[in-house]
Design a protein around this motif. Structure first.
Motif, PDB file in Angstrom:
ATOM      1  N   ALA A 105       0.856  -1.195   0.000  1.00 34.06           N
ATOM      2  CA  ALA A 105       0.000   0.000   0.000  1.00 34.06           C
ATOM      3  C   ALA A 105       0.884   1.235   0.000  1.00 34.06           C
ATOM      4  N   LEU A 106       0.647   2.149  -0.964  1.00 33.37           N
ATOM      5  CA  LEU A 106       1.506   3.313  -1.122  1.00 33.37           C
ATOM      6  C   LEU A 106       1.495   4.206   0.114  1.00 33.37           C
ATOM      7  N   ASP A 107       0.309   4.402   0.727  1.00 32.89           N
ATOM      8  CA  ASP A 107       0.237   5.264   1.903  1.00 32.89           C
ATOM      9  C   ASP A 107       1.013   4.674   3.074  1.00 32.89           C
ATOM     10  N   ARG A 108       0.987   3.359   3.202  1.00 32.40           N
ATOM     11  CA  ARG A 108       1.736   2.713   4.278  1.00 32.40           C
ATOM     12  C   ARG A 108       3.245   2.753   4.011  1.00 32.40           C
ATOM     13  N   VAL A 109       3.629   2.692   2.727  1.00 35.47           N
ATOM     14  CA  VAL A 109       5.044   2.819   2.377  1.00 35.47           C
ATOM     15  C   VAL A 109       5.578   4.153   2.859  1.00 35.47           C
ATOM     16  N   TRP A 110       4.878   5.233   2.547  1.00 32.78           N
ATOM     17  CA  TRP A 110       5.310   6.569   2.967  1.00 32.78           C
ATOM     18  C   TRP A 110       5.301   6.695   4.485  1.00 32.78           C
ATOM     19  N   ALA A 111       4.270   6.142   5.124  1.00 28.42           N
ATOM     20  CA  ALA A 111       4.191   6.203   6.584  1.00 28.42           C
ATOM     21  C   ALA A 111       5.375   5.493   7.230  1.00 28.42           C
ATOM     22  N   ASP A 112       5.762   4.334   6.680  1.00 31.76           N
ATOM     23  CA  ASP A 112       6.904   3.602   7.237  1.00 31.76           C
ATOM     24  C   ASP A 112       8.208   4.368   7.042  1.00 31.76           C
ATOM     25  N   ILE A 113       8.356   5.011   5.887  1.00 29.26           N
ATOM     26  CA  ILE A 113       9.570   5.785   5.628  1.00 29.26           C
ATOM     27  C   ILE A 113       9.709   6.913   6.643  1.00 29.26           C
ATOM     28  N   VAL A 114       8.601   7.544   6.979  1.00 32.68           N
ATOM     29  CA  VAL A 114       8.623   8.691   7.888  1.00 32.68           C
ATOM     30  C   VAL A 114       8.755   8.257   9.346  1.00 32.68           C
ATOM     31  N   LYS A 115       8.080   7.180   9.718  1.00 39.33           N
ATOM     32  CA  LYS A 115       7.962   6.824  11.134  1.00 39.33           C
ATOM     33  C   LYS A 115       9.016   5.838  11.619  1.00 39.33           C
ATOM     34  N   ARG A 116       9.558   5.013  10.727  1.00 44.00           N
ATOM     35  CA  ARG A 116      10.514   3.994  11.164  1.00 44.00           C
ATOM     36  C   ARG A 116      11.929   4.409  10.798  1.00 44.00           C
ATOM     37  N   PRO A 117      12.767   4.717  11.789  1.00 41.30           N
ATOM     38  CA  PRO A 117      14.109   5.242  11.509  1.00 41.30           C
ATOM     39  C   PRO A 117      14.951   4.343  10.604  1.00 41.30           C
ATOM     40  N   TYR A 118      14.881   3.025  10.782  1.00 46.03           N
ATOM     41  CA  TYR A 118      15.731   2.155   9.965  1.00 46.03           C
ATOM     42  C   TYR A 118      15.310   2.198   8.497  1.00 46.03           C
ATOM     43  N   ILE A 119      14.015   2.406   8.245  1.00 47.47           N
ATOM     44  CA  ILE A 119      13.557   2.540   6.862  1.00 47.47           C
ATOM     45  C   ILE A 119      13.964   3.909   6.303  1.00 47.47           C
ATOM     46  N   THR A 120      13.894   4.929   7.139  1.00 43.96           N
ATOM     47  CA  THR A 120      14.337   6.266   6.723  1.00 43.96           C
ATOM     48  C   THR A 120      15.801   6.236   6.306  1.00 43.96           C
ATOM     49  N   VAL A 121      16.634   5.567   7.101  1.00 50.80           N
ATOM     50  CA  VAL A 121      18.066   5.459   6.793  1.00 50.80           C
ATOM     51  C   VAL A 121      18.282   4.680   5.506  1.00 50.80           C
ATOM     52  N   GLY A 122      17.555   3.569   5.346  1.00 52.03           N
ATOM     53  CA  GLY A 122      17.686   2.785   4.129  1.00 52.03           C
ATOM     54  C   GLY A 122      17.255   3.549   2.896  1.00 52.03           C
ATOM     55  N   MET A 123      16.176   4.317   3.017  1.00 56.19           N
ATOM     56  CA  MET A 123      15.719   5.114   1.876  1.00 56.19           C
ATOM     57  C   MET A 123      16.713   6.215   1.531  1.00 56.19           C
ATOM     58  N   ALA A 124      17.344   6.781   2.543  1.00 55.68           N
ATOM     59  CA  ALA A 124      18.378   7.796   2.288  1.00 55.68           C
ATOM     60  C   ALA A 124      19.529   7.201   1.492  1.00 55.68           C
ATOM     61  N   ALA A 125      19.920   5.961   1.824  1.00 54.39           N
ATOM     62  CA  ALA A 125      20.980   5.290   1.068  1.00 54.39           C
ATOM     63  C   ALA A 125      20.557   5.085  -0.380  1.00 54.39           C
ATOM     64  N   PHE A 126      19.302   4.696  -0.598  1.00 58.96           N
ATOM     65  CA  PHE A 126      18.799   4.496  -1.958  1.00 58.96           C
ATOM     66  C   PHE A 126      18.830   5.806  -2.750  1.00 58.96           C
ATOM     67  N   VAL A 127      18.417   6.889  -2.119  1.00 62.25           N
ATOM     68  CA  VAL A 127      18.404   8.196  -2.798  1.00 62.25           C
ATOM     69  C   VAL A 127      19.819   8.605  -3.198  1.00 62.25           C
ATOM     70  N   LEU A 128      20.810   8.321  -2.354  1.00 54.85           N
ATOM     71  CA  LEU A 128      22.195   8.659  -2.686  1.00 54.85           C
ATOM     72  C   LEU A 128      22.731   7.812  -3.830  1.00 54.85           C
ATOM     73  N   LEU A 129      22.278   6.560  -3.907  1.00 52.23           N
ATOM     74  CA  LEU A 129      22.763   5.670  -4.969  1.00 52.23           C
ATOM     75  C   LEU A 129      22.097   5.951  -6.310  1.00 52.23           C
ATOM     76  N   LEU A 130      20.919   6.555  -6.303  1.00 59.04           N
ATOM     77  CA  LEU A 130      20.172   6.772  -7.541  1.00 59.04           C
ATOM     78  C   LEU A 130      20.947   7.579  -8.583  1.00 59.04           C
ATOM     79  N   PRO A 131      21.514   8.762  -8.225  1.00 58.29           N
ATOM     80  CA  PRO A 131      22.278   9.498  -9.254  1.00 58.29           C
ATOM     81  C   PRO A 131      23.528   8.766  -9.712  1.00 58.29           C
ATOM     82  N   LEU A 132      24.078   7.904  -8.880  1.00 57.50           N
ATOM     83  CA  LEU A 132      25.257   7.142  -9.282  1.00 57.50           C
ATOM     84  C   LEU A 132      24.895   6.127 -10.351  1.00 57.50           C
ATOM     85  N   ALA A 133      23.738   5.478 -10.181  1.00 60.68           N
ATOM     86  CA  ALA A 133      23.297   4.504 -11.183  1.00 60.68           C
ATOM     87  C   ALA A 133      22.979   5.194 -12.506  1.00 60.68           C
TER      88      ALA A 133
END
Length: 211
Positions: A105-133
Motif C-alpha cells: 500500500a503506497l500510503d503505508r510505504v510513505w508512513a513507514d519511511i517517515v515513522k521507522r528510523p531504519y527505513i528512513t536510513v535505508g531510503m536515504a541510502a537508496f536516494v544517494l545511490l540513484l544518481p550514481l546509477a
C-alpha cells in the motif's frame, strides 16, 4: 607477486558482463526459492533480506576495488562499474520487494519511511545511490568531467547508511551486520590521505633510489 600477476591476467580475460549475469541469476534463484516455499514460512521477508544483503556485499566489493589495487596490486577496476550497477539492482529489488510484496500500500510505504528510523536510513541510502546509477555510463563521464568523480563519492555515505540500516533492522546486536559495518568503515578509512599518500610517497622514493 607471481600469484597476483597470474590472478590479474585471469581477471583481464573475464568479461565484466559476468557480474550482471551472476546477479540476475542469483536474484531469480532467490525469488524462485521463495515462490516454491523453500525459504520458510515468511518467503517475502526472506527474499527481501537476501536482496538487501546481496546489495551490501556488492557495496563492500565496490569499495574494496581501490584498496586492493593500491595495497595488494590486485586490479579489479574493469568490474567496478558492473559491481556498482549490480548493487543498485539489488537495492531496487530489495525496495520493491518490501513495498510491493510486503507493505502492499503506497500510503503505508510513505508512513513507514517517515515513522521507522531504519527505513528512513535505508531510503536515504537508496536516494544517494540513484544518481550514481543514472550516471554510470561513458556519456555521463564525458559530460560531467571531474565532477563525475565528486558525484560518485556519494557511494561512501550510501555504504555507511546501508550498513547502519542493516544494523538497525535486525533484532538485538547480531554479529554479521556489525562486521559488515566495520568492514565498510575500514575500507573508507583506507582512503584517508594520511594512509594512502605516504604509501605512494614511499613507492616513489623507492623508484628514485633504484634509478
Amino acid at each position: 607477486m607471481a600469484f597476483v600477476d597470474r590472478f590479474n591476467s585471469a581477471v583481464r580475460r573475464l568479461p565484466a558482463w559476468t557480474v550482471y549475469v551472476g546477479s540476475v541469476a542469483y536474484a531469480g534463484w532467490v525469488f524462485f526459492q521463495g515462490a516454491t516455499g523453500a525459504l520458510g514460512p515468511n518467503p517475502v521477508e526472506a527474499i527481501e533480506h537476501a536482496y538487501g544483503e546481496a546489495a551490501l556485499y556488492l557495496l563492500i566489493a565496490g569499495l574494496a576495488v581501490t584498496p586492493l589495487r593500491r595495497f595488494a596490486k590486485v586490479n579489479l577496476l574493469k568490474f567496478r562499474r558492473a559491481i556498482g550497477l549490480a548493487c543498485f539492482f539489488f537495492v531496487t529489488a530489495h525496495l520493491l520487494t518490501w513495498a510491493v510484496l510486503d507493505v502492499q500500500a503506497l500510503d503505508r510505504v510513505w508512513a513507514d519511511i517517515v515513522k521507522r528510523p531504519y527505513i528512513t536510513v535505508g531510503m536515504a541510502a537508496f536516494v544517494l545511490l540513484l544518481p550514481l546509477a543514472v550516471t554510470s555510463n561513458n556519456v555521463s563521464v564525458r559530460r560531467l568531467g571531474p565532477k563525475w568523480r565528486q558525484l560518485h563519492r556519494l557511494a561512501y555515505p550510501a555504504a555507511v547508511l546501508g550498513a547502519v540500516h542493516y544494523v538497525m533492522l535486525v533484532k538485538g546486536w547480531q554479529v554479521k551486520p556489525l562486521v559488515m559495518l566495520g568492514i565498510i568503515l575500514v575500507l573508507l578509512a583506507l582512503r584517508l590521505p594520511g594512509i594512502a599518500k605516504p604509501r605512494r610517497a614511499r613507492a616513489a622514493g623507492g623508484a628514485q633510489s633504484r634509478a
